[in-house]
Design an enzyme around this catalytic site. Structure first.
Site, PDB file in Angstrom:
ATOM      1  N   LYS A  88       0.850  -1.200   0.000  1.00 54.61           N
ATOM      2  CA  LYS A  88       0.000   0.000   0.000  1.00 54.61           C
ATOM      3  C   LYS A  88       0.881   1.244   0.000  1.00 54.61           C
ATOM      4  O   LYS A  88       1.844   1.324   0.764  1.00 54.61           O
ATOM      5  CB  LYS A  88      -0.893  -0.026   1.241  1.00 54.61           C
ATOM      6  CG  LYS A  88      -1.965   1.039   1.287  1.00 54.61           C
ATOM      7  CD  LYS A  88      -2.818   0.873   2.545  1.00 54.61           C
ATOM      8  CE  LYS A  88      -4.026   1.805   2.543  1.00 54.61           C
ATOM      9  NZ  LYS A  88      -4.859   1.640   3.753  1.00 54.61           N
ATOM     10  N   SER A 163      -9.858   1.716   2.535  1.00 50.33           N
ATOM     11  CA  SER A 163      -9.022   2.494   1.647  1.00 50.33           C
ATOM     12  C   SER A 163      -7.994   1.663   0.875  1.00 50.33           C
ATOM     13  O   SER A 163      -7.464   2.113  -0.117  1.00 50.33           O
ATOM     14  CB  SER A 163      -8.281   3.557   2.452  1.00 50.33           C
ATOM     15  OG  SER A 163      -7.345   2.948   3.342  1.00 50.33           O
ATOM     16  N   SER A 187      -9.736  -0.604   6.789  1.00 45.96           N
ATOM     17  CA  SER A 187      -9.148  -0.546   5.449  1.00 45.96           C
ATOM     18  C   SER A 187      -8.360  -1.771   4.992  1.00 45.96           C
ATOM     19  O   SER A 187      -7.967  -1.845   3.826  1.00 45.96           O
ATOM     20  CB  SER A 187      -8.267   0.692   5.318  1.00 45.96           C
ATOM     21  OG  SER A 187      -9.086   1.823   5.215  1.00 45.96           O
TER      22      SER A 187
HETATM   23  N1  GLN Z   1     -13.213   3.906   5.841  1.00 45.13           N
HETATM   24  C1  GLN Z   1     -12.737   4.367   7.089  1.00 45.13           C
HETATM   25  C2  GLN Z   1     -12.472   5.840   7.011  1.00 45.13           C
HETATM   26  O1  GLN Z   1     -12.711   6.401   6.003  1.00 45.13           O
HETATM   27  C3  GLN Z   1     -11.502   3.617   7.481  1.00 45.13           C
HETATM   28  C4  GLN Z   1     -10.306   3.993   6.693  1.00 45.13           C
HETATM   29  C5  GLN Z   1      -9.085   3.212   7.092  1.00 45.13           C
HETATM   30  O2  GLN Z   1      -9.171   2.188   7.773  1.00 45.13           O
HETATM   31  N2  GLN Z   1      -7.929   3.737   6.712  1.00 45.13           N
HETATM   32  O3  GLN Z   1     -12.026   6.434   7.943  1.00 45.13           O
END
Ligand code: GLN
EC number: 6.3.5.7
Length: 494
Positions: A88, A163, A187
């Protein structure tokens, strides 16, 4: 029509453990394996958009080192030496750009490697490249990337989740057998669920955050993803461990995740108690997801586990608590991207003041969701509102942790759906932040409590034909339980 899911033949069809065995026995070279995955990326990534940067030369150089060592009769550097990985683009690396999918970091190359990256290099794992994400990991569909959209290999009109959609799409399409993601509110688990792969968020503090660009520091945790439970465990063991460069790193032995994955494969769950969270039986859940998950509960019971209901009343308040704490920490962490130190600088014409340059750069460099979070968080932390919002949210956080604590007095592992529905259409929620936030309802409690969790693929929903993930949750430092249960299910029902 091109099939973007994992091929059924050839080197890109194999698990990481199978590839490692072939590489270490000399049956194939790491170069051949790495090249096969680079070829798969070349064939599919124009459509899938999983990678922001492919580092073919660097990956092949690592592969060659592994091959030479094996030829010389040396012991492989790790159980996964020679098996390539998708990273990532939130982890800093010295040999590739790091963008966090933000224009703010366009052109930025780090002077140091993240600890996770150092560990991967020491383990002889070729890094194929850096994968797409929502800008600064803020989002649930990877559509907030400043650079491109990533598509779900199971249906290219749908999101792979977020994400970490890039990493999950890469693993689900056979571009990479292994991936590393980060999980602040889901994410790693959520994209794993939407792409039919295994994703694990380890216990907070067990995988170093050094060199992992911070979103919300008290929630962020790096972790492994792969197509099998064992592969995920093998990678987990490589990246976990105490790190003096991370103040929140915990000095405890790594949970025996690989052993648990191997033992679990016997398929016997006698004596294990599993809790189903009452609060996760919600209206709005997709019928096909509920059916698949209920069937998985029955399947786990058929392996000898005792399945009971557990009550976690404060999970109903998770959304408010998460989005206050998360945005507060984001607003303070992202203050460093000011146009002075890293990447983008706009408006530096010799006439504008430093403050003007910061303002112009931030206006140009951050996308709409990132700005929204910074504004929400700045507001929540401001004088007069701090007690009403941030402090209250911290109290709710404690209540959620207490709910988990009480539940884990009754059961060994808690289960739930990972997501309320299967993969949604690209464009469907991107203009509706609340709908996007609501999609994370099931993954958020775990981060607030700092506990470990896994999303395990349990087949497809009957109504959409798309992958469904079962979420497993365990007490802190008992990550091995996820692998024990996950591997038993996988051995018998996948
Ligand atoms: N979807 C969640 C957010 O937007 C989690 C994102 C993540 O785990 N980086 O905060």
């Amino acid at each position: 029509m091109t099939d973007y899911t994992t091929p059924t033949t050839g080197l890109t069809s194999l698990s990481a453990a199978e590839l490692a065995e072939k590489i270490h026995s000399g049956e194939v070279t790491s170069r051949e394996v790495t090249q096969a995955h680079l070829d798969r990326i070349a064939q599919t990534d124009e459509v899938l958009g999983a990678f922001l940067h492919v580092g073919a030369e660097e990956a092949l150089a690592t592969a060659d080192e592994v091959d030479q060592a094996i030829k010389a009769g040396e012991k492989p550097a790790s159980a996964l030496a020679g098996v390539p990985l998708a990273l990532k683009d939130l982890f800093v690396t010295t040999d590739a750009p790091t963008t966090a999918a933000s224009k703010m970091l366009d052109g930025y190359v780090s002077p140091y490697d993240a600890t996770v990256v150092t560990k991967l290099r020491e383990a002889g794992i070729p890094i194929l490249g850096k994968t797409n994400l929502d800008e600064f990991a803020l989002g649930s569909s990877t559509e907030n990337s400043a650079f491109k959209v990533t598509r779900n290999p199971h249906d290219i009109d749908r999101t792979p989740g977020g994400s970490g959609g890039g990493t999950s799409a890469a693993v689900a399409s056979g571009q990479a057998p292994l991936g590393i993601g980060t999980d602040t509110g889901g994410s790693i688990r959520q994209p794993a669920a939407l792409t039919g792969t295994v994703g694990v968020k380890p216990t907070y503090g067990t995988v170093s955050r050094y060199g992992m660009i911070a979103a919300a520091s008290s929630l962020d945790q790096g972790g492994p993803t792969a197509r099998t439970v064992l592969d995920t465990a093998l990678l987990h063991e490589i990246v976990a461990g105490v790190d003096p460069f991370d103040a929140t790193s915990v000095n405890k032995p790594i949970a025996p995740v690989v052993q648990a994955a191997r033992e679990g494969a016997s398929g016997d769950l006698t004596g294990i108690k599993i809790g189903v969270v009452k609060q996760f039986e919600r209206p709005g859940n997709q019928e096909g997801v509920l059916d698949a998950v209920s069937k998985a509960y029955e399947d786990l019971a058929s392996l000898g586990a005792e399945v009971i209901e557990v009550d976690c009343p404060h999970f109903d308040d998770v959304m408010g608590a998460y989005y206050i704490i998360q945005t507060s920490e984001v607003s303070s962490n992202l203050a460093r991207f000011d146009g002075m130190r890293y990447g983008l600088r706009e408006g530096d014409d010799g006439k504008n003041s430093a403050n003007d340059v910061m303002e112009i750069t931030r206006a140009a460099g951050f996308g709409p969701e990132t700005k929204r979070r910074i504004m929400l968080g700045t507001y929540a932390l401001s004088v007069g509102y701090y007690d009403a919002y941030y402090l209250q949210a911290q109290r709710v956080r404690q209540l959620i942790a207490n709910d988990f604590k009480r539940a884990f007095e009754q059961v060994d592992v808690i289960v739930a759906p990972t997501t309320p529905t299967t993969a949604f259409m690209l464009g469907e929620k991107v203009d509706d932040p609340l709908a996007m936030y609501n999609f994370d309802l099931y993954t958020l409690p775990l981060n607030l409590a700092g506990l470990p969790g896994m999303s395990l693929p349990i087949g497809v929903a009957e109504d959409t034909g798309l992958p469904v993930g079962l979420q497993l949750m365990a007490p802190a430092f008992h990550d091995d339980r996820l692998y024990r249960v996950g591997s038993a299910y996988e051995a018998k029902f996948s």
